[in-house]
Design a protein around this motif. Sequence first.
Motif, PDB file in Angstrom:
ATOM      1  N   PHE A 141       9.964 -17.824  23.014  1.00 42.95           N
ATOM      2  CA  PHE A 141      10.263 -17.133  21.760  1.00 42.95           C
ATOM      3  C   PHE A 141       8.986 -17.012  20.936  1.00 42.95           C
ATOM      4  O   PHE A 141       8.237 -17.974  20.777  1.00 42.95           O
ATOM      5  N   MET A 142       8.709 -15.818  20.417  1.00 41.64           N
ATOM      6  CA  MET A 142       7.473 -15.593  19.674  1.00 41.64           C
ATOM      7  C   MET A 142       7.671 -15.871  18.187  1.00 41.64           C
ATOM      8  O   MET A 142       8.455 -15.207  17.513  1.00 41.64           O
ATOM      9  N   VAL A 143       6.959 -16.869  17.703  1.00 40.30           N
ATOM     10  CA  VAL A 143       7.029 -17.251  16.298  1.00 40.30           C
ATOM     11  C   VAL A 143       6.118 -16.334  15.488  1.00 40.30           C
ATOM     12  O   VAL A 143       5.009 -16.016  15.919  1.00 40.30           O
ATOM     13  N   LYS A 144       6.587 -15.917  14.327  1.00 40.49           N
ATOM     14  CA  LYS A 144       5.809 -15.009  13.475  1.00 40.49           C
ATOM     15  C   LYS A 144       5.191 -15.778  12.309  1.00 40.49           C
ATOM     16  O   LYS A 144       5.643 -16.867  11.950  1.00 40.49           O
ATOM     17  N   GLU A 145       4.174 -15.190  11.714  1.00 42.99           N
ATOM     18  CA  GLU A 145       3.539 -15.801  10.550  1.00 42.99           C
ATOM     19  C   GLU A 145       4.571 -16.006   9.446  1.00 42.99           C
ATOM     20  O   GLU A 145       5.345 -15.096   9.127  1.00 42.99           O
ATOM     21  N   GLY A 146       4.615 -17.206   8.893  1.00 43.77           N
ATOM     22  CA  GLY A 146       5.566 -17.523   7.831  1.00 43.77           C
ATOM     23  C   GLY A 146       6.860 -18.140   8.321  1.00 43.77           C
ATOM     24  O   GLY A 146       7.659 -18.634   7.507  1.00 43.77           O
ATOM     25  N   ASP A 147       7.098 -18.123   9.626  1.00 40.31           N
ATOM     26  CA  ASP A 147       8.320 -18.728  10.167  1.00 40.31           C
ATOM     27  C   ASP A 147       8.291 -20.246   9.989  1.00 40.31           C
ATOM     28  O   ASP A 147       7.246 -20.885  10.141  1.00 40.31           O
ATOM     29  N   VAL A 148       9.464 -20.791   9.683  1.00 37.84           N
ATOM     30  CA  VAL A 148       9.603 -22.242   9.516  1.00 37.84           C
ATOM     31  C   VAL A 148      10.246 -22.827  10.762  1.00 37.84           C
ATOM     32  O   VAL A 148      11.321 -22.401  11.179  1.00 37.84           O
ATOM     33  N   VAL A 149       9.563 -23.768  11.370  1.00 34.15           N
ATOM     34  CA  VAL A 149      10.037 -24.419  12.590  1.00 34.15           C
ATOM     35  C   VAL A 149      10.344 -25.872  12.264  1.00 34.15           C
ATOM     36  O   VAL A 149       9.532 -26.559  11.638  1.00 34.15           O
ATOM     37  N   GLU A 150      11.525 -26.346  12.659  1.00 28.09           N
ATOM     38  CA  GLU A 150      11.903 -27.724  12.337  1.00 28.09           C
ATOM     39  C   GLU A 150      12.701 -28.364  13.456  1.00 28.09           C
ATOM     40  O   GLU A 150      13.318 -27.682  14.287  1.00 28.09           O
ATOM     41  N   ILE A 151      12.659 -29.682  13.472  1.00 29.79           N
ATOM     42  CA  ILE A 151      13.444 -30.449  14.429  1.00 29.79           C
ATOM     43  C   ILE A 151      14.883 -30.491  13.943  1.00 29.79           C
ATOM     44  O   ILE A 151      15.133 -30.728  12.755  1.00 29.79           O
ATOM     45  N   LYS A 152      15.828 -30.255  14.829  1.00 29.32           N
ATOM     46  CA  LYS A 152      17.244 -30.277  14.476  1.00 29.32           C
ATOM     47  C   LYS A 152      17.627 -31.657  13.945  1.00 29.32           C
ATOM     48  O   LYS A 152      17.156 -32.671  14.433  1.00 29.32           O
ATOM     49  N   THR A 153      18.483 -31.665  12.937  1.00 33.01           N
ATOM     50  CA  THR A 153      18.949 -32.924  12.366  1.00 33.01           C
ATOM     51  C   THR A 153      19.553 -33.809  13.457  1.00 33.01           C
ATOM     52  O   THR A 153      20.406 -33.375  14.222  1.00 33.01           O
ATOM     53  N   GLY A 154      19.084 -35.039  13.512  1.00 36.82           N
ATOM     54  CA  GLY A 154      19.555 -35.981  14.523  1.00 36.82           C
ATOM     55  C   GLY A 154      18.568 -36.147  15.655  1.00 36.82           C
ATOM     56  O   GLY A 154      18.487 -37.208  16.285  1.00 36.82           O
ATOM     57  N   SER A 155      17.786 -35.087  15.929  1.00 42.59           N
ATOM     58  CA  SER A 155      16.831 -35.140  17.042  1.00 42.59           C
ATOM     59  C   SER A 155      15.530 -35.834  16.667  1.00 42.59           C
ATOM     60  O   SER A 155      14.735 -36.177  17.532  1.00 42.59           O
ATOM     61  N   GLU A 156      15.342 -36.063  15.352  1.00 36.72           N
ATOM     62  CA  GLU A 156      14.096 -36.698  14.918  1.00 36.72           C
ATOM     63  C   GLU A 156      14.021 -38.192  15.284  1.00 36.72           C
ATOM     64  O   GLU A 156      12.965 -38.806  15.188  1.00 36.72           O
ATOM     65  N   VAL A 157      15.154 -38.752  15.737  1.00 39.60           N
ATOM     66  CA  VAL A 157      15.162 -40.167  16.110  1.00 39.60           C
ATOM     67  C   VAL A 157      14.890 -40.375  17.608  1.00 39.60           C
ATOM     68  O   VAL A 157      14.858 -41.508  18.082  1.00 39.60           O
ATOM     69  N   ILE A 158      14.703 -39.302  18.338  1.00 35.70           N
ATOM     70  CA  ILE A 158      14.369 -39.416  19.759  1.00 35.70           C
ATOM     71  C   ILE A 158      13.025 -40.134  19.872  1.00 35.70           C
ATOM     72  O   ILE A 158      12.060 -39.755  19.198  1.00 35.70           O
ATOM     73  N   PRO A 159      12.938 -41.180  20.694  1.00 36.78           N
ATOM     74  CA  PRO A 159      11.694 -41.964  20.808  1.00 36.78           C
ATOM     75  C   PRO A 159      10.453 -41.116  21.073  1.00 36.78           C
ATOM     76  O   PRO A 159       9.382 -41.390  20.510  1.00 36.78           O
ATOM     77  N   MET A 160      10.586 -40.093  21.912  1.00 38.81           N
ATOM     78  CA  MET A 160       9.451 -39.218  22.223  1.00 38.81           C
ATOM     79  C   MET A 160       8.922 -38.532  20.966  1.00 38.81           C
ATOM     80  O   MET A 160       7.705 -38.391  20.783  1.00 38.81           O
ATOM     81  N   VAL A 161       9.826 -38.127  20.073  1.00 37.11           N
ATOM     82  CA  VAL A 161       9.448 -37.448  18.834  1.00 37.11           C
ATOM     83  C   VAL A 161       8.748 -38.415  17.884  1.00 37.11           C
ATOM     84  O   VAL A 161       7.703 -38.094  17.303  1.00 37.11           O
ATOM     85  N   ILE A 162       9.303 -39.607  17.757  1.00 38.78           N
ATOM     86  CA  ILE A 162       8.708 -40.628  16.886  1.00 38.78           C
ATOM     87  C   ILE A 162       7.303 -40.975  17.364  1.00 38.78           C
ATOM     88  O   ILE A 162       6.359 -41.076  16.574  1.00 38.78           O
ATOM     89  N   GLU A 163       7.161 -41.112  18.683  1.00 34.85           N
ATOM     90  CA  GLU A 163       5.852 -41.425  19.271  1.00 34.85           C
ATOM     91  C   GLU A 163       4.837 -40.324  18.977  1.00 34.85           C
ATOM     92  O   GLU A 163       3.698 -40.595  18.587  1.00 34.85           O
ATOM     93  N   ALA A 164       5.264 -39.076  19.162  1.00 33.26           N
ATOM     94  CA  ALA A 164       4.350 -37.943  18.965  1.00 33.26           C
ATOM     95  C   ALA A 164       3.910 -37.814  17.506  1.00 33.26           C
ATOM     96  O   ALA A 164       2.727 -37.623  17.215  1.00 33.26           O
ATOM     97  N   LEU A 165       4.867 -37.929  16.581  1.00 31.43           N
ATOM     98  CA  LEU A 165       4.557 -37.767  15.164  1.00 31.43           C
ATOM     99  C   LEU A 165       3.616 -38.866  14.655  1.00 31.43           C
ATOM    100  O   LEU A 165       2.820 -38.635  13.744  1.00 31.43           O
ATOM    101  N   ASN A 166       3.715 -40.050  15.247  1.00 32.68           N
ATOM    102  CA  ASN A 166       2.886 -41.173  14.808  1.00 32.68           C
ATOM    103  C   ASN A 166       1.592 -41.317  15.592  1.00 32.68           C
ATOM    104  O   ASN A 166       0.768 -42.172  15.294  1.00 32.68           O
ATOM    105  N   SER A 167       1.406 -40.460  16.597  1.00 37.88           N
ATOM    106  CA  SER A 167       0.220 -40.561  17.444  1.00 37.88           C
ATOM    107  C   SER A 167      -1.026 -40.049  16.725  1.00 37.88           C
ATOM    108  O   SER A 167      -0.992 -39.056  16.000  1.00 37.88           O
ATOM    109  N   ALA A 168      -2.127 -40.760  16.960  1.00 39.50           N
ATOM    110  CA  ALA A 168      -3.415 -40.329  16.393  1.00 39.50           C
ATOM    111  C   ALA A 168      -4.238 -39.566  17.429  1.00 39.50           C
ATOM    112  O   ALA A 168      -5.395 -39.227  17.190  1.00 39.50           O
ATOM    113  N   GLU A 169      -3.630 -39.271  18.581  1.00 39.13           N
ATOM    114  CA  GLU A 169      -4.350 -38.625  19.680  1.00 39.13           C
ATOM    115  C   GLU A 169      -4.724 -37.185  19.360  1.00 39.13           C
ATOM    116  O   GLU A 169      -5.756 -36.696  19.787  1.00 39.13           O
TER     117      GLU A 169
END
Length: 204
Positions: free
Chosen positions: A132-160
Amino acid sequence: MSKRIRSKYKINRRLGVNLWGRPKSPVNTREYGPGQHGRRRSKPTDYGTQLMAKQKLKGYYGNISEKQFRKYYAEAVRRKGDTSENLIGILESRLDAVVYRMKFVPTVFSSRQFVNHGHVRVNGQRVNIPSFMVKEGDVVEIKTGSEVIPMVIEALNSAEREIPDYMDVDVKKGKGTFVRIPKLEDVPYPVQMEPNLVIEFYSR
């Protein structure tokens, strides 16, 4: 080690570069090609150089098929302006690339799966198509409830990785805006990408 991880490492070794900048890539310690004895790297021809540039750029974005990648090239040619810059802009506008850049997931491969499984919304609407092609100004967000997935928590807190300046991301909310289509110089590739050689490859 999973088959998926092994295949990613094999791509790195075949191309001879740490394509995603991961600290565990075998290229960091073994620069020779895959296989028991590796392969000698001979001096590439012009065609070989162009092919390698294409394989690097195409491989970086995960599971893009050759047919789809060729379509992106055709679209880049059709648009006004520099064709190689257009190609980068198209690739970086893919939803799976945007999700990866916003650090919602740790890898481009997990980004594709994350989108496929319906964990992402664009402007409030669920989108499960990685291309899907995202356009300038589009807001992209994680679905409510999916932010607790360990992979997501790891990625958001990563300094890599750092979030590039063409994204405006609220990490705590798991929400970001695709501010603008980037130029090649704006994209934080871990290795040198040469889209001009990719254009030459397809225009032969």
